[in-house]
Enzyme design. Structure first.
Site, PDB file in Angstrom:
ATOM      1  N   ASN A 121      22.185  -1.274  60.697  1.00  0.00           N
ATOM      2  CA  ASN A 121      23.173  -1.138  61.962  1.00  0.00           C
ATOM      3  C   ASN A 121      23.414  -0.972  63.020  1.00  0.00           C
ATOM      4  O   ASN A 121      23.841  -1.159  63.561  1.00  0.00           O
ATOM      5  CB  ASN A 121      24.173  -0.684  61.031  1.00  0.00           C
ATOM      6  CG  ASN A 121      24.302  -1.183  59.093  1.00  0.00           C
ATOM      7  OD1 ASN A 121      24.154  -2.175  59.361  1.00  0.00           O
ATOM      8  ND2 ASN A 121      24.445  -0.059  58.582  1.00  0.00           N
ATOM      9  N   CYS A 122      21.815  -0.815  63.562  1.00  0.00           N
ATOM     10  CA  CYS A 122      22.183  -0.419  65.104  1.00  0.00           C
ATOM     11  C   CYS A 122      22.241  -1.801  65.904  1.00  0.00           C
ATOM     12  O   CYS A 122      22.100  -1.983  65.817  1.00  0.00           O
ATOM     13  CB  CYS A 122      20.865   0.610  65.325  1.00  0.00           C
ATOM     14  SG  CYS A 122      20.228   0.649  67.442  1.00  0.00           S
ATOM     15  N   ASP A 123      23.176  -1.705  66.381  1.00  0.00           N
ATOM     16  CA  ASP A 123      23.628  -3.081  67.571  1.00  0.00           C
ATOM     17  C   ASP A 123      22.023  -3.332  68.251  1.00  0.00           C
ATOM     18  O   ASP A 123      21.949  -4.686  68.804  1.00  0.00           O
ATOM     19  CB  ASP A 123      24.712  -1.957  68.753  1.00  0.00           C
ATOM     20  CG  ASP A 123      25.899  -2.581  67.580  1.00  0.00           C
ATOM     21  OD1 ASP A 123      26.299  -2.948  66.858  1.00  0.00           O
ATOM     22  OD2 ASP A 123      26.854  -1.957  68.298  1.00  0.00           O
TER      23      ASP A 123
END
Length: 115
Positions: A10-12
């Site tokens: 979920n890291c941008d």
């Protein structure tokens, strides 16, 4: 060509790196080291290639929330133990492109690597 992109789902920054690879039809395997873990041996290998300082995400929330005693006086041994215990503190992504590592995402660096 074996390409593995290591990071957290979920890291941008991970999302941008994976979108860059997807848009160019580059096949890769994704390794989520937050859920699947990362071995101390892998961390030592990476540190041998790029240096432990490049792997440590000092700007990230995980590192900033650590007690000062854990962050003070870091050397390679202590930093790698910290990263093994807190994989979210590893800078993202770590892209392994046939054994060569790219740490962090930069469209220019990716274009150069896959040019």
């Amino acid at each position: 060509m074996a390409i593995v992109i290591h990071g957290i789902r979920n890291c941008d920054t991970m999302k941008r790196a994976r979108a860059w690879l997807d848009a160019r039809g580059i096949d890769y395997r994704f390794h989520d080291y937050k859920t699947a873990g990362i071995t101390p041996e892998t961390l030592r290998d990476w540190a041998g290639q790029v240096g432990w300082e490049a792997l440590l995400n000092r700007a990230g929330t995980t590192f900033r929330k650590l007690p000062e005693a854990e962050k003070a006086g870091l050397d390679e041994t202590r930093a790698l133990a910290l990263l093994a215990a807190h994989p979210s503190a590893i800078k993202r992504p770590v892209l392994d492109h046939d054994g060569a590592l790219l740490v962090g995402f930069s469209p220019e660096k990716y274009a150069e690597a896959f040019g």
